[in-house]
Design a protein around this motif. Sequence first.
Motif, short mmCIF file in Angstrom:
data_model
loop_
_atom_site.label_atom_id
_atom_site.label_comp_id
_atom_site.label_asym_id
_atom_site.label_seq_id
_atom_site.Cartn_x
_atom_site.Cartn_y
_atom_site.Cartn_z
N LYS A 299 0.98 -1.18 0.04
CA LYS A 299 -0.02 0.09 -0.01
C LYS A 299 0.88 1.18 -0.07
CE LYS A 299 -3.44 2.58 2.74
NZ LYS A 299 -4.33 2.39 3.96
N SER A 300 1.92 1.13 0.75
CA SER A 300 2.79 2.36 0.96
C SER A 300 3.52 2.61 -0.59
CB SER A 300 4.03 2.08 1.94
OG SER A 300 3.35 2.00 3.33
N ARG A 301 3.85 1.40 -1.19
CA ARG A 301 4.57 1.66 -2.33
C ARG A 301 3.78 2.16 -3.47
NH1 ARG A 301 9.49 0.39 -1.12
NH2 ARG A 301 10.02 -1.30 0.17
N PHE A 302 2.56 1.57 -3.36
CA PHE A 302 1.70 2.06 -4.88
C PHE A 302 1.24 3.62 -4.24
CE2 PHE A 302 0.16 -2.82 -4.85
CZ PHE A 302 0.97 -2.78 -5.84
N MET A 303 0.94 3.95 -3.14
CA MET A 303 0.68 5.36 -2.64
C MET A 303 1.90 6.12 -3.32
SD MET A 303 -1.24 5.26 0.87
CE MET A 303 -1.40 7.00 0.93
N SER B 175 1.76 8.98 -6.23
CA SER B 175 2.23 10.39 -6.01
C SER B 175 3.22 10.92 -7.18
CB SER B 175 2.88 10.65 -4.87
OG SER B 175 2.03 10.39 -3.80
N LEU B 176 4.32 9.74 -7.45
CA LEU B 176 5.17 10.12 -8.56
C LEU B 176 4.53 10.32 -10.13
CD1 LEU B 176 7.75 7.47 -7.29
CD2 LEU B 176 8.26 10.12 -7.35
N VAL B 177 3.51 9.68 -10.19
CA VAL B 177 2.87 9.77 -11.54
C VAL B 177 2.26 10.82 -11.52
CG1 VAL B 177 0.93 8.66 -12.87
CG2 VAL B 177 2.58 7.02 -11.65
N MET B 178 1.72 11.35 -10.53
CA MET B 178 1.12 12.73 -10.58
C MET B 178 2.15 13.89 -10.85
SD MET B 178 -1.73 12.52 -7.42
CE MET B 178 -2.06 14.15 -7.42
N ILE B 179 3.39 13.80 -10.23
CA ILE B 179 4.26 14.59 -10.52
C ILE B 179 4.99 14.65 -11.71
CG2 ILE B 179 6.64 15.33 -9.79
CD1 ILE B 179 5.90 14.25 -6.67
N LEU B 180 5.04 13.32 -12.22
CA LEU B 180 5.44 12.98 -13.67
C LEU B 180 4.69 13.80 -14.66
CD1 LEU B 180 7.45 11.54 -15.43
CD2 LEU B 180 5.92 9.66 -15.38
N LYS B 181 3.26 13.76 -14.38
CA LYS B 181 2.28 14.29 -15.33
C LYS B 181 2.69 15.68 -15.46
CE LYS B 181 -1.54 11.05 -15.02
NZ LYS B 181 -2.81 10.94 -14.42
N GLU C 59 14.58 11.59 -13.51
CA GLU C 59 14.79 11.15 -12.03
C GLU C 59 13.47 10.75 -11.46
OE1 GLU C 59 15.07 13.85 -7.97
OE2 GLU C 59 15.48 14.87 -9.79
N ILE C 60 12.17 10.91 -11.88
CA ILE C 60 11.07 10.40 -11.34
C ILE C 60 11.01 9.17 -11.88
CG2 ILE C 60 8.51 10.64 -11.53
CD1 ILE C 60 8.89 13.83 -11.50
N CYS C 61 11.26 8.64 -13.32
CA CYS C 61 11.29 7.33 -13.92
C CYS C 61 12.09 6.54 -13.28
CB CYS C 61 11.53 7.54 -15.42
SG CYS C 61 10.30 8.35 -16.51
N GLU C 62 13.17 7.17 -12.64
CA GLU C 62 14.17 6.17 -11.92
C GLU C 62 13.43 5.83 -10.61
OE1 GLU C 62 17.89 7.99 -11.66
OE2 GLU C 62 18.50 7.78 -13.80
N LYS C 63 12.94 6.82 -9.91
CA LYS C 63 12.37 6.60 -8.72
C LYS C 63 10.99 5.40 -8.82
CE LYS C 63 13.38 10.81 -6.14
NZ LYS C 63 12.75 12.08 -5.84
#
Length: 295
Positions: A82-86, A90-96, A110-114
């Motif tokens: 759950k923590s990882r999916f959340m 968040s990372l997908v929202m920043i990526l957009k 950087e976001i893709c690497e994370k």
Amino acid sequence: MNLRNKILIKQIERLAPDQNLSEWEPLFHAVDRVYEQLHTEVRLLEEIANKMVDDMTDANKNLERINESLDGFNYHVSHDLKSRFMNTQSLVMILKKYVNQPGQEDKVNEICEKLEWNSEKAIETVNEFLEISRLEYENEEKRIEICDIAECITNQVESINGLLYKHIQLDLDAFDKIHFDKTSLNSVLRNILTNAIKYKKEDEEPRIEIKTSFNFDHPMIIIRDHGIGLDTEILGDELFKPFNRFKNSKFIEGNGVGLFLIRKTMESGGGSVSIYGKENEGVTLSLKFKKDAVR
């Protein structure tokens, strides 16, 4: 003459007083044999029934233990995923936000690497849970074969980090091959080597010593690292409980199942594992195998 035959004689004397009792002796002996045979079979059936009851009781206790363990595993795995999916969300929202903006290629990378790292850790968590489940429910016979220890170590080093090999000191003079389930041995070595890298001292390269020896005719593979260590005398058996994290490792990535998996895997193959260590002095793991593992 036993009581059973005495009663039989009295009945014959009452019903047929003129009978010669010596003529009845073969019948008495036959009755004795049949009785003893029936008595033996009844006793055997009682033993079988008692063993079945004991086996069913043990099986129920084992199932209860497994269910309790898996309930705990389910909670930890669910919480971790759950923590990882959340985090992924968040990372997908920043990526957009950055993906279509000119000049933001570095930020996007950087976001893709994370995201990639987060996905790898989620897969690692699932694989660990599957391994735990397999060990808990495992009832299949182990495939015992001759394992070349150096070859197994090399394979695991290459799968983790090929550069690690130069930091390993091998001493296989006592024996260099062992009869064991190869998949299990590889799993144990992979967990130990991964921990040696994960818990190395900051700003130091890992140093690992692996040697073989005998202890009261039991083959041993002894693996020592020189990492941050932990005080095994204080922690005791808590070290082998799943999902336990200790004060000097709380900020190091991991789920706390490595030692648990090592112990379960060794025990499922008829062996055992012991651990000794002190803080800042590294850890020594001793893998003990059955006496006939080296022939």
